[in-house]
Design a protein around this motif. Structure first.
Motif, PDB file in Angstrom:
ATOM      1  N   VAL A   1      12.431  32.549  33.732  1.00  0.00           N
ATOM      2  CA  VAL A   1      11.011  32.206  33.613  1.00  0.00           C
ATOM      3  C   VAL A   1      10.511  31.562  34.901  1.00  0.00           C
ATOM      4  CG1 VAL A   1       9.286  30.854  32.355  1.00  0.00           C
ATOM      5  CG2 VAL A   1      11.245  31.827  31.136  1.00  0.00           C
TER       6      VAL A   1
ATOM      7  N   ARG B   1       6.760  40.451  32.043  1.00  0.00           N
ATOM      8  CA  ARG B   1       5.620  40.137  31.188  1.00  0.00           C
ATOM      9  C   ARG B   1       4.991  38.801  31.584  1.00  0.00           C
ATOM     10  NH1 ARG B   1       8.451  38.753  25.296  1.00  0.00           N
ATOM     11  NH2 ARG B   1       9.676  36.950  26.016  1.00  0.00           N
TER      12      ARG B   1
ATOM     13  N   ASN C   1       9.816  36.691  32.914  1.00  0.00           N
ATOM     14  CA  ASN C   1       8.554  36.127  32.421  1.00  0.00           C
ATOM     15  C   ASN C   1       7.876  35.258  33.470  1.00  0.00           C
ATOM     16  OD1 ASN C   1       9.061  36.731  29.352  1.00  0.00           O
ATOM     17  ND2 ASN C   1      10.892  35.626  30.025  1.00  0.00           N
TER      18      ASN C   1
ATOM     19  N   VAL D   1       0.884  37.436  25.033  1.00  0.00           N
ATOM     20  CA  VAL D   1       1.955  38.093  25.791  1.00  0.00           C
ATOM     21  C   VAL D   1       1.433  39.428  26.312  1.00  0.00           C
ATOM     22  CG1 VAL D   1       4.268  39.077  25.694  1.00  0.00           C
ATOM     23  CG2 VAL D   1       3.744  36.999  24.387  1.00  0.00           C
TER      24      VAL D   1
END
Length: 513
Positions: A457, A480, A430, A496
């Motif tokens: 992340v 994503r 992410n 998202v």
């Protein structure tokens, strides 16, 4: 010389400095009352990156280690001062390269190293080995063995502040022996340990050989039979197969130290000369044959013994060796057993008999082997064998043992040569970005939530335009993109975007996985 009034007003302490003292270099390694002059500070600063000790005691001090030009230290009364307003650009004087023979590991290189070490570990664990490690700094005495062993001249060694002679480890096997002795009978046999450790050896550098490298070792303690060596070779073959190397690329030369012992025993050569002869024979192919003969003569081998020994060392067939030595001796019997086991393990095509392989280290006692590049462009890829009498070298009780060492530098060169080097890209699940500077804290909340669920992340820490965010997401291969916008956040939602498909939707924060 009087100090300027403005200087006194701005900083009274500088008056003493400017009128009575020469500048004192904090990076100078001796607290001398006659410090270096300002004109030489850049040189000392450039050297300080690699030299925190004097050149006579530093473990990294080598003749070609620094690009800086050394000059004599400042004298007691005739030091030359710098011009008053001379500007010194310290940044330009720093050598930004690592010490010669060593490496930096920026992210792309570190990913490759991690990939390699991951394969080392997985193969070791597949074979039931447990991981260990040892200090990088060991007692120098651990490596000082029988006279004539070349490793004496290759140690990075020095005296520590407690007046103890210490050395950066050049290999891992002596540390293994020390730990086995320390543990004694508290560890049940057989011991099956592996390690991946950094080693240091001062030697001439060639392709795939550095002064600092990492080494993968696997060792079996407590198994007297050649099944131990067969298992070790099987593990290396398994590793090669995992990374795409085949028997057409790499092979193993197999022999035994006992072959030499049986030949030299015919000429009553003493044990001390045998160990020295092994070190000399290990140089075959690296120095001219006439030099080999000259060195063998110097360790008290007769001309007949040398000729007979060189004849045996040229043999590439077990059948030929058996005709020479007979089948009753341990050397031939153990070699035949190993080749038979290779068929059962399924790696017969990888191995070949070569009597010239003896390995240079004095502690080997039986089967020895080396992995080699079949194209002959690289030095030995790995090597090992049996060392049943190693522990007594350090005062312990001898236990049957065998193992191997496998360096990281040569295998990388081989993978480059075969165009098998993997592209190990950074991958992040992410990337989280706030669309408003005031929502930076909210973006941090989202990142913390995902990290708590075990997801990787990358949080955008500044207020960046979306164009920059998308470029970064592409560079780190993010799966994503999570956008924190004001209107969505007020409703407890985030945007998202699945970057591979372009699909985008709102997700409740509580449902974010």
């Amino acid at each position: 010389m009087a100090a300027a009034p403005s200087l006194l007003i701005l900083h009274p302490r500088l008056t003493f400095f400017a009128t009575t003292l020469r500048p004192f270099s904090l990076i100078h390694h001796q607290f001398s009352v006659h410090p270096p002059t300002p004109s030489r500070l850049p040189v000392l600063f450039a050297r300080s990156r690699h030299h925190s000790y004097s050149s006579s005691t530093s473990p990294f001090a080598t003749p070609d280690n620094s690009n800086a030009t050394e000059t004599p230290r400042a004298g007691r009364s005739n030091s030359v001062s710098s011009p008053p307003n001379q500007a010194v650009d310290y940044a330009q004087k720093i050598d930004v390269n690592p010490p010669k023979g060593t490496r930096d590991f920026p992210p792309e290189e570190m990913r490759l190293r991690n990939w390699l070490f991951h394969n080392f570990r997985e193969v070791s664990e597949l074979f039931g080995f447990e991981e260990v490690d040892y200090p990088v700094l060991e007692s120098e005495a651990l490596y000082i063995r029988k006279a004539g062993e070349e490793i004496r001249d290759q140690l990075y060694c020095f005296e520590d502040k407690g007046n103890r002679r210490v050395a950066l480890r050049p290999e891992l096997t002596p540390s293994l022996a020390r730990l086995v002795i320390q543990k004694g009978k508290s560890v049940p046999l057989p011991i099956k340990w592996f390690a991946i450790g950094q080693c240091w050896r001062y030697e001439r550098m060639t392709r795939g050989r550095r002064r600092e490298h990492y080494q993968w070792n696997m060792d079996i303690i407590g198994v007297p039979d050649v099944t131990g060596e067969a298992e070790l070779i099987s593990s290396i073959v398994t590793f090669f197969k995992r990374i795409g190397i085949t028997a057409k690329d790499v092979g193993f030369k197999i022999s035994s130290r006992k072959v030499l012992q049986e030949v030299l025993s015919l000429y009553s050569v003493p044990e001390t000369s045998f160990a020295k002869a092994c070190i000399i024979i290990d140089k075959m192919g690296k120095i001219p044959m006439e030099e080999i003969k000259k060195e063998l003569k110097a360790v008290e081998l007769s001309s007949d013994a040398i000729e007979d020994l060189l004849q045996v060392l040229s043999m590439k067939s077990l059948t030929e060796l058996e005709e020479k030595l007979g089948g009753a001796g341990e050397a031939v019997r153990e070699l035949k057993q190993l080749f038979s086991l290779a068929e059962k393990f399924g790696y017969s095509e990888w191995i070949q008999f070569d009597a010239s392989v003896v390995r240079g280290l004095a502690y080997y006692t039986g089967i020895v082997f080396e992995g080699f590049d079949r194209e002959g462009k690289l030095r030995a890829i790995c090597g090992g064998g049996r060392y049943d009498r190693l522990l007594s070298t350090f005062g312990g009780d001898d236990i049957p043992a065998c193992g191997f060492g496998f360096g990281d530098a040569v295998i990388i060169e081989l993978l480059k040569e075969r165009q098998l080097l993997p592209e190990v890209s950074v991958e992040v699940e992410n990337i989280v970005c706030s669309l408003d500077p005031d929502l930076q804290g909210s973006a941090a909340t989202v990142a913390t939530l995902l990290r708590g669920k075990g997801q990787c992340v990358d949080l955008v820490l500044e207020n960046k335009p979306l164009k920059w965010v998308f470029k970064r997401a592409a560079r780190i291969n993010a799966r994503r993109l999570i956008l924190v916008g004001r209107s969505e956040w007020e409703r407890g939602m985030v945007n998202v975007k699945i970057l591979s498909t372009g699909e985008q939707h709102e997700v409740n924060l509580d449902d974010l996985q």
